[in-house]
Design a protein around this motif. Structure first.
Motif, PDB file in Angstrom:
ATOM      1  N   ASN A 114     -34.242 -30.739 -17.798  1.00 49.58           N
ATOM      2  CA  ASN A 114     -33.387 -30.159 -18.826  1.00 49.58           C
ATOM      3  C   ASN A 114     -31.970 -30.702 -18.673  1.00 49.58           C
ATOM      4  O   ASN A 114     -31.399 -30.655 -17.578  1.00 49.58           O
ATOM      5  N   VAL A 115     -31.407 -31.203 -19.785  1.00 44.83           N
ATOM      6  CA  VAL A 115     -30.091 -31.840 -19.740  1.00 44.83           C
ATOM      7  C   VAL A 115     -29.179 -31.238 -20.798  1.00 44.83           C
ATOM      8  O   VAL A 115     -29.605 -30.452 -21.651  1.00 44.83           O
ATOM      9  N   ASP A 116     -27.907 -31.645 -20.740  1.00 40.07           N
ATOM     10  CA  ASP A 116     -26.895 -31.008 -21.579  1.00 40.07           C
ATOM     11  C   ASP A 116     -26.855 -31.525 -23.013  1.00 40.07           C
ATOM     12  O   ASP A 116     -26.276 -30.887 -23.881  1.00 40.07           O
ATOM     13  N   ARG A 117     -27.457 -32.700 -23.270  1.00 39.36           N
ATOM     14  CA  ARG A 117     -27.383 -33.256 -24.622  1.00 39.36           C
ATOM     15  C   ARG A 117     -28.467 -34.311 -24.786  1.00 39.36           C
ATOM     16  O   ARG A 117     -29.082 -34.743 -23.804  1.00 39.36           O
ATOM     17  N   CYS A 118     -28.689 -34.727 -26.012  1.00 37.62           N
ATOM     18  CA  CYS A 118     -29.669 -35.769 -26.301  1.00 37.62           C
ATOM     19  C   CYS A 118     -28.978 -37.132 -26.327  1.00 37.62           C
ATOM     20  O   CYS A 118     -27.902 -37.274 -26.912  1.00 37.62           O
ATOM     21  N   ALA A 119     -29.594 -38.114 -25.669  1.00 35.89           N
ATOM     22  CA  ALA A 119     -29.117 -39.495 -25.708  1.00 35.89           C
ATOM     23  C   ALA A 119     -30.335 -40.373 -25.945  1.00 35.89           C
ATOM     24  O   ALA A 119     -30.805 -41.077 -25.050  1.00 35.89           O
ATOM     25  N   ALA A 120     -30.852 -40.317 -27.150  1.00 36.93           N
ATOM     26  CA  ALA A 120     -32.158 -40.884 -27.455  1.00 36.93           C
ATOM     27  C   ALA A 120     -32.244 -42.392 -27.248  1.00 36.93           C
ATOM     28  O   ALA A 120     -33.339 -42.935 -27.113  1.00 36.93           O
ATOM     29  N   ASP A 121     -31.085 -43.069 -27.233  1.00 32.77           N
ATOM     30  CA  ASP A 121     -31.105 -44.520 -27.037  1.00 32.77           C
ATOM     31  C   ASP A 121     -30.930 -44.921 -25.585  1.00 32.77           C
ATOM     32  O   ASP A 121     -30.731 -46.102 -25.278  1.00 32.77           O
ATOM     33  N   LEU A 122     -31.035 -43.979 -24.664  1.00 35.89           N
ATOM     34  CA  LEU A 122     -30.824 -44.258 -23.255  1.00 35.89           C
ATOM     35  C   LEU A 122     -32.026 -45.022 -22.687  1.00 35.89           C
ATOM     36  O   LEU A 122     -33.156 -44.531 -22.720  1.00 35.89           O
ATOM     37  N   PRO A 127     -40.079 -39.354 -23.552  1.00 30.81           N
ATOM     38  CA  PRO A 127     -39.648 -38.755 -24.806  1.00 30.81           C
ATOM     39  C   PRO A 127     -38.621 -37.635 -24.606  1.00 30.81           C
ATOM     40  O   PRO A 127     -38.471 -37.113 -23.515  1.00 30.81           O
ATOM     41  N   TRP A 128     -37.951 -37.299 -25.722  1.00 32.07           N
ATOM     42  CA  TRP A 128     -36.977 -36.221 -25.765  1.00 32.07           C
ATOM     43  C   TRP A 128     -37.555 -35.066 -26.564  1.00 32.07           C
ATOM     44  O   TRP A 128     -38.268 -35.268 -27.542  1.00 32.07           O
ATOM     45  N   VAL A 135     -32.466 -29.053 -24.281  1.00 30.00           N
ATOM     46  CA  VAL A 135     -32.807 -30.462 -24.486  1.00 30.00           C
ATOM     47  C   VAL A 135     -33.502 -30.935 -23.224  1.00 30.00           C
ATOM     48  O   VAL A 135     -32.977 -30.785 -22.116  1.00 30.00           O
ATOM     49  N   ALA A 136     -34.707 -31.480 -23.384  1.00 25.74           N
ATOM     50  CA  ALA A 136     -35.484 -31.949 -22.236  1.00 25.74           C
ATOM     51  C   ALA A 136     -35.863 -33.405 -22.435  1.00 25.74           C
ATOM     52  O   ALA A 136     -36.048 -33.864 -23.569  1.00 25.74           O
TER      53      ALA A 136
END
Length: 243
Positions: A114-122, A127-128, A135-136
């Motif tokens: 579980n993280v503080d924000r989505c960074a989908a291009d990381l 998957p996110w 946000v996981a």
């Protein structure tokens, strides 16, 4: 716990993906933890209570009075052996498997954080998912490899009341596709842990648990620790400095 026991424990954890420590918290400390949990107001999105499930997610955020009871010299000594350069807590969950909250957990690996924000291009992450305010993401392999889960048992636990089954060494094979997990479970073993004891495991270890066939409860505090930083400035939602 003796000073000579922990290096052997760490070696077993690295080799097999799990290890058990019979006595991490004495009976009086276990009783204090249970009293603290019983006093928690069991309401809100992080509390799951039904006929089949009782769990508390973001445990230390929901029940902050637990941490002073958990943060003992014994726990710090164990973490110091596992993470000589220091570590931080990344997740806390409480599970209560009893006659009124009894569920089956299929074979799986613990792949999401579980993280503080989505960074989908990381790169290397995904998957996110995002639900219920969380946000996981499945992080890069090195993050999972750095993580150790400590499952503190508040009751005696064996095969009759939902002890974990694990596949020794399965953490060494990386992420196992779900469709072939069953083919890897022939060597499974049951992890018996007494009250006050702890089970240590790596997230990539294949594990499962049966429904309880006993009237005895199986209450567990699940804590995850790591010594690495997440990429691109991501932060674990539940991060807490420990050492």
């Amino acid at each position: 716990m003796t000073p000579t026991a922990t290096p052997a424990l760490a070696h077993q954890l690295a080799a097999t993906g799990y290890a058990t420590l019979p006595a991490l918290y004495p009976a009086a400390e276990v009783a204090a933890l249970l009293a603290c949990l019983d006093a928690a107001p069991a309401a809100g999105p992080n509390f799951r209570r039904s006929q089949d499930v009782f769990a508390i997610r973001n445990l230390l955020g929901e029940v902050p009075a637990l941490w002073p009871l958990l943060d003992t010299p014994a726990l710090r000594g164990l973490l110091g052996e596992l993470f000589p350069a220091g570590c931080h807590l990344t997740k806390g969950i409480y599970f209560d498997k009893s006659a009124g909250s009894n569920w089956l957990v299929a074979w799986h690996q613990d792949l999401m954080i579980n993280v503080d924000r989505c960074a989908a291009d990381l790169p290397g992450s995904g998957p996110w998912t995002a639900k219920a305010g969380w946000v996981a993401v499945q992080p890069p392999p090195e993050v999972l490899a750095s993580t150790v889960t400590i499952r503190l048992h508040l009751d005696d636990c064996d095969a009759t009341n939902g002890a974990l089954k694990v596949v020794p060494g399965s953490h060494l094979g990386g992420v196992v596709p779900p469709e072939i997990i069953a083919a890897h479970t022939a060597t499974a073993t049951v992890c018996v842990v007494p009250a006050g004891g702890a089970m240590l495991m790596k997230p990539l270890l294949l594990h499962a648990s049966n429904r309880s066939s006993s009237d005895r409860p199986r209450r567990v505090i699940h804590l995850e620790f790591s010594d690495v930083e997440l990429p691109e400035g991501l932060v674990w939602c539940e991060r807490r400095e420990v050492l």
